[in-house]
Design a protein around this motif. Structure first.
Motif, PDB file in Angstrom:
ATOM      1  N   MET A   1       0.967  -1.145  -0.004  1.00  0.00           N
ATOM      2  CA  MET A   1       0.034   0.103   0.035  1.00  0.00           C
ATOM      3  C   MET A   1       0.868   1.152  -0.086  1.00  0.00           C
ATOM      4  O   MET A   1       2.009   1.271   0.792  1.00  0.00           O
ATOM      5  N   GLU A   2       0.424   2.284  -0.871  1.00  0.00           N
ATOM      6  CA  GLU A   2       1.285   3.544  -0.856  1.00  0.00           C
ATOM      7  C   GLU A   2       1.243   4.298   0.408  1.00  0.00           C
ATOM      8  O   GLU A   2       0.094   4.054   0.938  1.00  0.00           O
ATOM      9  N   ALA A   3       2.179   5.319   0.740  1.00  0.00           N
ATOM     10  CA  ALA A   3       2.112   5.813   1.737  1.00  0.00           C
ATOM     11  C   ALA A   3       1.006   6.826   2.081  1.00  0.00           C
ATOM     12  O   ALA A   3       0.266   6.952   3.097  1.00  0.00           O
ATOM     13  N   PHE A   4       0.787   7.447   1.035  1.00  0.00           N
ATOM     14  CA  PHE A   4      -0.481   8.284   0.996  1.00  0.00           C
ATOM     15  C   PHE A   4      -1.857   7.638   1.148  1.00  0.00           C
ATOM     16  O   PHE A   4      -2.855   8.140   1.346  1.00  0.00           O
ATOM     17  N   ASP A   5      -1.942   6.363   0.529  1.00  0.00           N
ATOM     18  CA  ASP A   5      -3.042   5.390   0.840  1.00  0.00           C
ATOM     19  C   ASP A   5      -3.458   5.416   2.209  1.00  0.00           C
ATOM     20  O   ASP A   5      -4.419   5.277   2.896  1.00  0.00           O
ATOM     21  N   GLY A  76       9.634   9.687   6.753  1.00  0.00           N
ATOM     22  CA  GLY A  76      10.540  10.532   6.343  1.00  0.00           C
ATOM     23  C   GLY A  76      10.711  10.412   4.730  1.00  0.00           C
ATOM     24  O   GLY A  76      10.979  11.147   3.985  1.00  0.00           O
ATOM     25  N   GLU A  77      10.303   9.537   4.249  1.00  0.00           N
ATOM     26  CA  GLU A  77       9.814   9.274   2.760  1.00  0.00           C
ATOM     27  C   GLU A  77       9.036  10.350   2.337  1.00  0.00           C
ATOM     28  O   GLU A  77       8.906  10.956   1.288  1.00  0.00           O
ATOM     29  N   VAL A  78       7.955  10.394   3.234  1.00  0.00           N
ATOM     30  CA  VAL A  78       6.891  11.358   2.929  1.00  0.00           C
ATOM     31  C   VAL A  78       7.250  12.619   2.845  1.00  0.00           C
ATOM     32  O   VAL A  78       7.058  13.536   1.980  1.00  0.00           O
ATOM     33  N   GLU A  79       8.183  12.877   3.790  1.00  0.00           N
ATOM     34  CA  GLU A  79       8.586  14.356   4.034  1.00  0.00           C
ATOM     35  C   GLU A  79       9.596  14.762   3.014  1.00  0.00           C
ATOM     36  O   GLU A  79       9.570  15.901   2.401  1.00  0.00           O
ATOM     37  N   ASP A  80      10.248  13.733   2.393  1.00  0.00           N
ATOM     38  CA  ASP A  80      11.317  14.046   1.345  1.00  0.00           C
ATOM     39  C   ASP A  80      10.489  14.269   0.051  1.00  0.00           C
ATOM     40  O   ASP A  80      10.920  15.006  -0.671  1.00  0.00           O
ATOM     41  N   TRP A  81       9.341  13.655  -0.025  1.00  0.00           N
ATOM     42  CA  TRP A  81       8.265  13.801  -1.330  1.00  0.00           C
ATOM     43  C   TRP A  81       7.807  15.420  -1.179  1.00  0.00           C
ATOM     44  O   TRP A  81       7.948  16.136  -2.199  1.00  0.00           O
ATOM     45  N   ALA A  82       7.425  15.567   0.050  1.00  0.00           N
ATOM     46  CA  ALA A  82       6.846  17.008   0.205  1.00  0.00           C
ATOM     47  C   ALA A  82       7.854  17.963   0.063  1.00  0.00           C
ATOM     48  O   ALA A  82       7.417  19.267  -0.490  1.00  0.00           O
ATOM     49  N   GLY A  84      10.255  18.386  -2.105  1.00  0.00           N
ATOM     50  CA  GLY A  84      10.226  18.702  -3.414  1.00  0.00           C
ATOM     51  C   GLY A  84       9.108  19.686  -3.822  1.00  0.00           C
ATOM     52  O   GLY A  84       9.546  20.770  -4.452  1.00  0.00           O
ATOM     53  N   LEU A  85       7.925  19.440  -3.281  1.00  0.00           N
ATOM     54  CA  LEU A  85       6.824  20.400  -3.599  1.00  0.00           C
ATOM     55  C   LEU A  85       7.295  21.854  -2.795  1.00  0.00           C
ATOM     56  O   LEU A  85       6.844  22.814  -3.289  1.00  0.00           O
ATOM     57  N   ARG A  86       7.585  21.857  -1.734  1.00  0.00           N
ATOM     58  CA  ARG A  86       7.743  22.741  -0.997  1.00  0.00           C
ATOM     59  C   ARG A  86       8.864  23.861  -1.801  1.00  0.00           C
ATOM     60  O   ARG A  86       8.769  25.077  -1.570  1.00  0.00           O
ATOM     61  N   ARG A  87       9.878  23.182  -2.075  1.00  0.00           N
ATOM     62  CA  ARG A  87      10.892  23.900  -2.925  1.00  0.00           C
ATOM     63  C   ARG A  87      10.111  24.684  -3.972  1.00  0.00           C
ATOM     64  O   ARG A  87      10.432  25.831  -4.267  1.00  0.00           O
ATOM     65  N   PHE A  88       9.210  23.981  -4.713  1.00  0.00           N
ATOM     66  CA  PHE A  88       8.600  24.443  -5.826  1.00  0.00           C
ATOM     67  C   PHE A  88       7.835  25.749  -5.282  1.00  0.00           C
ATOM     68  O   PHE A  88       7.861  26.787  -5.958  1.00  0.00           O
ATOM     69  N   TRP A  89       7.319  25.607  -4.335  1.00  0.00           N
ATOM     70  CA  TRP A  89       6.455  26.671  -3.859  1.00  0.00           C
ATOM     71  C   TRP A  89       7.062  27.981  -3.160  1.00  0.00           C
ATOM     72  O   TRP A  89       6.609  29.061  -3.149  1.00  0.00           O
ATOM     73  N   GLU A  90       8.121  27.591  -2.579  1.00  0.00           N
ATOM     74  CA  GLU A  90       8.931  28.474  -1.980  1.00  0.00           C
ATOM     75  C   GLU A  90       9.498  29.533  -2.911  1.00  0.00           C
ATOM     76  O   GLU A  90       9.408  30.711  -2.534  1.00  0.00           O
ATOM     77  N   GLN A  91       9.998  28.999  -3.941  1.00  0.00           N
ATOM     78  CA  GLN A  91      10.523  30.107  -4.990  1.00  0.00           C
ATOM     79  C   GLN A  91       9.399  30.790  -5.455  1.00  0.00           C
ATOM     80  O   GLN A  91       9.625  32.274  -5.523  1.00  0.00           O
ATOM     81  N   ARG A  92       8.094  30.628  -5.564  1.00  0.00           N
ATOM     82  CA  ARG A  92       6.985  31.122  -6.144  1.00  0.00           C
ATOM     83  C   ARG A  92       6.783  32.045  -4.799  1.00  0.00           C
ATOM     84  O   ARG A  92       6.519  33.448  -5.179  1.00  0.00           O
ATOM     85  N   LEU A  93       6.605  31.682  -3.618  1.00  0.00           N
ATOM     86  CA  LEU A  93       6.183  32.529  -2.512  1.00  0.00           C
ATOM     87  C   LEU A  93       7.316  33.510  -2.243  1.00  0.00           C
ATOM     88  O   LEU A  93       7.035  35.008  -2.113  1.00  0.00           O
ATOM     89  N   ASP A  94       8.700  33.458  -2.446  1.00  0.00           N
ATOM     90  CA  ASP A  94       9.863  34.394  -2.291  1.00  0.00           C
ATOM     91  C   ASP A  94       9.321  35.417  -3.313  1.00  0.00           C
ATOM     92  O   ASP A  94       9.533  36.561  -3.058  1.00  0.00           O
ATOM     93  N   ALA A  95       9.201  34.874  -4.511  1.00  0.00           N
ATOM     94  CA  ALA A  95       8.869  36.029  -5.523  1.00  0.00           C
ATOM     95  C   ALA A  95       7.871  36.998  -5.385  1.00  0.00           C
ATOM     96  O   ALA A  95       7.792  38.205  -5.797  1.00  0.00           O
TER      97      ALA A  95
END
Length: 123
Positions: A1-5, A76-82, A84-95
């Motif tokens: 079963m996947e972590a998010f499931d 930790g695996e879920v946090e690592d995945w998140a 990557g998304l956080r980096r995506f949004w942080e750049q946009r939020l910084d801008a």
């Protein structure tokens, strides 16, 4: 079963919250979660089994009791995945923050100019 499931179910998330506070017996988990979600002992046991088989929880026997504990590795695996998304949004939020600061400075400059024009003095 996947972590998010696994984490997608509110009962399992609540069990993990309880296990994050420390090791708990199956009976404790049943009492806490069963009452909160109005579910039976077999239903809670099924959620515990899913958490155990998916690696989110460990179990050890102590006499006739089964003690469950949180295994942080899958989280930790879920946090690592998140992350990557956080980096995506942080750049946009910084801008966005930069643009908002520029706008605030521009408004202050206009207000100061307006104050100077109407009163003949600054401030």
């Amino acid at each position: 079963m996947e972590a998010f499931d696994v984490l997608g179910d509110p009962v399992r998330r609540r069990i993990l919250e309880h296990l994050a506070e420390g090791e708990r017996s199956a009976g404790e988990v049943v009492a806490l979660v069963g009452q909160e979600f109005a579910i039976s002992q077999p239903a809670v046991s099924q959620h515990l089994r899913i958490l155990r088989t998916s690696g989110f929880a460990t179990v050890r026997a102590e006499g006739t009791r089964r003690l469950y504990a949180l295994d942080p590795e899958p989280l930790g695996e879920v946090e690592d995945w998140a992350a990557g998304l956080r980096r995506f949004w942080e750049q946009r939020l910084d801008a966005l923050g930069t643009e908002l600061a520029r706008g605030a400075r521009a408004r202050r400059a206009v207000d100061e100019k307006h104050d100077t024009d109407t009163t003949g003095r600054t401030g």
